[in-house]
Motif scaffolding. Structure first.
Motif, short mmCIF file in Angstrom:
data_model
loop_
_atom_site.label_atom_id
_atom_site.label_comp_id
_atom_site.label_asym_id
_atom_site.label_seq_id
_atom_site.Cartn_x
_atom_site.Cartn_y
_atom_site.Cartn_z
N GLU A 95 9.30 8.86 10.46
CA GLU A 95 7.53 8.73 9.06
C GLU A 95 8.55 9.17 7.98
OE1 GLU A 95 5.44 11.96 9.74
OE2 GLU A 95 5.15 11.35 11.26
N PHE A 96 7.99 8.00 7.31
CA PHE A 96 8.36 8.22 5.89
C PHE A 96 7.30 8.59 4.95
CE2 PHE A 96 6.94 3.76 6.58
CZ PHE A 96 6.43 3.10 6.35
N LYS A 97 7.46 9.22 3.61
CA LYS A 97 6.35 8.90 2.25
C LYS A 97 5.81 7.84 2.03
CE LYS A 97 8.60 13.13 0.77
NZ LYS A 97 8.87 13.42 -0.55
N PRO A 98 4.33 7.79 1.49
CA PRO A 98 3.70 6.37 0.94
C PRO A 98 4.26 6.01 0.15
CG PRO A 98 2.13 8.36 1.67
CD PRO A 98 3.45 9.02 2.33
N SER A 99 4.43 7.25 -0.75
CA SER A 99 4.70 6.85 -2.23
C SER A 99 6.20 7.78 -2.65
CB SER A 99 3.59 7.23 -3.30
OG SER A 99 4.47 8.90 -2.70
N ILE A 204 9.12 2.45 -18.71
CA ILE A 204 8.71 2.92 -18.84
C ILE A 204 7.30 2.94 -19.02
CG2 ILE A 204 7.59 5.33 -20.43
CD1 ILE A 204 10.62 5.38 -21.14
N GLY A 205 5.88 3.32 -18.23
CA GLY A 205 4.65 2.62 -18.34
C GLY A 205 4.38 1.27 -17.43
N LEU A 206 5.23 1.44 -16.22
CA LEU A 206 5.17 0.14 -15.47
C LEU A 206 4.43 0.06 -14.25
CD1 LEU A 206 7.82 -2.48 -17.42
CD2 LEU A 206 5.27 -2.12 -18.55
N GLU A 207 4.20 0.09 -13.84
CA GLU A 207 3.91 -0.25 -12.89
C GLU A 207 5.22 -0.26 -11.74
OE1 GLU A 207 0.63 -2.05 -9.31
OE2 GLU A 207 0.52 -2.86 -10.87
N LEU A 208 5.59 0.31 -10.67
CA LEU A 208 6.15 0.42 -10.08
C LEU A 208 6.53 0.63 -8.78
CD1 LEU A 208 9.09 2.76 -12.74
CD2 LEU A 208 8.51 0.12 -12.34
N TRP A 209 7.67 -0.42 -7.88
CA TRP A 209 6.98 -0.54 -6.61
C TRP A 209 8.87 -0.02 -6.51
CZ3 TRP A 209 4.17 -5.78 -5.50
CH2 TRP A 209 2.83 -5.46 -5.67
N THR A 210 9.37 0.31 -5.11
CA THR A 210 10.08 0.08 -3.86
C THR A 210 9.51 -0.68 -2.46
OG1 THR A 210 10.39 2.31 -3.10
CG2 THR A 210 11.32 2.45 -5.40
N VAL A 211 10.67 -1.58 -2.32
CA VAL A 211 9.61 -2.46 -1.36
C VAL A 211 11.74 -2.39 -0.36
CG1 VAL A 211 8.72 -3.27 -3.08
CG2 VAL A 211 10.66 -4.95 -2.13
N SER A 212 10.63 -2.23 0.78
CA SER A 212 12.09 -2.73 1.53
C SER A 212 10.95 -3.42 3.50
CB SER A 212 12.21 -1.99 2.61
OG SER A 212 12.05 -0.32 3.47
N ALA A 213 11.53 -4.13 3.90
CA ALA A 213 11.46 -4.71 5.59
C ALA A 213 10.95 -3.94 6.85
CB ALA A 213 13.08 -5.00 6.29
N PHE A 214 11.32 -2.07 6.46
CA PHE A 214 10.81 -1.04 7.19
C PHE A 214 9.26 -0.43 6.56
CE2 PHE A 214 10.93 3.54 8.22
CZ PHE A 214 10.69 3.66 8.92
N THR A 215 9.84 0.22 5.36
CA THR A 215 8.52 0.26 4.28
C THR A 215 7.24 -0.60 3.90
OG1 THR A 215 9.65 0.54 1.99
CG2 THR A 215 10.16 2.63 4.08
N GLY A 216 7.82 -1.91 3.36
CA GLY A 216 6.93 -2.55 2.96
C GLY A 216 6.68 -2.22 1.87
N ILE A 217 5.69 -2.30 0.53
CA ILE A 217 5.56 -1.71 -0.56
C ILE A 217 5.27 0.15 -0.55
CG2 ILE A 217 4.50 -1.81 -2.69
CD1 ILE A 217 3.36 -4.87 -1.75
N ARG A 218 5.82 0.75 -1.44
CA ARG A 218 6.24 1.85 -1.77
C ARG A 218 5.98 2.24 -3.17
NH1 ARG A 218 9.08 6.29 0.99
NH2 ARG A 218 11.20 5.48 0.13
N PRO A 219 4.65 2.23 -3.72
CA PRO A 219 4.19 2.73 -5.29
C PRO A 219 5.16 3.73 -5.84
CG PRO A 219 2.65 3.57 -4.21
CD PRO A 219 3.18 3.09 -2.10
N VAL A 220 5.85 3.50 -6.78
CA VAL A 220 6.28 5.19 -7.45
C VAL A 220 5.70 5.14 -8.44
CG1 VAL A 220 8.59 5.23 -9.09
CG2 VAL A 220 8.20 3.26 -7.66
#
Length: 251
Positions: A95-99, A204-220
């Motif tokens: 399991e991983f956190k969605p954000s 600062i103030g921007l829409e940010l994502w972390t991405v990987s093959a496992f999690t796909g897109i996760r919002p920051v």
């Protein structure tokens, strides 16, 4: 993490109880009900990386590995070159956190060769654990000049209005399959794309994502030592849907 390990003997993959050799190359992806996203890109990256260390013919190993991948349920397989030996690990999905909450690493990038996935995985895992001590889920690596490189075990993307951005090609980073997919999707959907050098405070103030093959897109949702808030998520849901459409059945 429960896993099954196979070692390639030149002709087939043989199950072993234990395999722990110095890691040279690794490539992993999520398989869900027999479907994988952008498998051809993972193959290209793995083969080209192995060729930097070895003259092994990877084709038969790859075919044998694909036959062993489960067609039902979910798994996180990892293909490896370790001390000159090709191996496959089929790991259970955790399991991983969605954000994500981020933390900027407090040391310049010390990695040996970020362009190859494998040698620096242990450092990335250690750095992520260090971020946990600061109340975060992922660390952001910066170079000696303070510019953003990538996450400890992920890639970092951001939006400037309707322009999807990432660090520029001068960055010592891993050629991320998911980052590549998202830039392709942005181009196809008519969004702008941009590569740039930034420091954490520039985000600062921007829409940010972390991405990987496992999690796909996760919002920051937070960046604990950024010095300001992150921005709202405007593009997340549409790109998560687009990304899922890239999955295809294993042969």
């Amino acid at each position: 993490m429960t896993e099954t390990v196979y070692v390639f003997d030149g002709y087939s993959l043989q199950a072993v109880d234990h395999f722990d050799q110095p890691l040279q190359v690794a490539d992993s992806f999520l398989i869900n009900e027999g479907r994988v996203r952008s498998l051809h890109k993972h193959k290209e990256r793995f083969v080209s990386s192995v060729q930097r260390f070895s003259n092994l013919d990877v084709s038969l190993f790859w075919d044998c590995a694909m036959e062993l991948l489960p067609r039902t349920g979910s798994a996180l397989p990892r293909l490896e070159l370790a001390d000159g030996t090709l191996a496959l690990r089929i790991r259970e999905v955790f399991e991983f956190k969605p954000s994500v909450r981020l933390w900027t690493s407090d040391e310049p990038d010390p990695r040996v060769d970020p362009s190859v996935k494998g040698p620096d995985l242990a450092y990335g895992a250690m750095l992520r654990r260090k971020s946990n001590l600061h109340g975060a889920d992922e660390a952001v690596i910066v170079n000696s000049d303070g510019f953003v490189v990538e996450g400890a075990l992920s890639s970092l993307l951001w939006w400037r209005e309707d322009v999807l951005c990432a660090p520029d090609e001068s960055t010592r980073w891993l050629p991320s399959v998911t980052r590549s997919d998202l830039f392709d999707l942005a181009d196809q959907a008519g969004y702008g794309t941009k590569f740039e050098q930034v420091k954490p405070e520039d985000l600062i103030g921007l829409e940010l994502w972390t991405v990987s093959a496992f999690t796909g897109i996760r919002p920051v949702t937070d960046w604990v030592n950024l010095g300001g808030p992150v921005g709202p998520q405007k593009h997340l849901e549409s790109f998560q849907r687009r990304l899922k459409l890239l999955s295809s059945e294993l042969d």
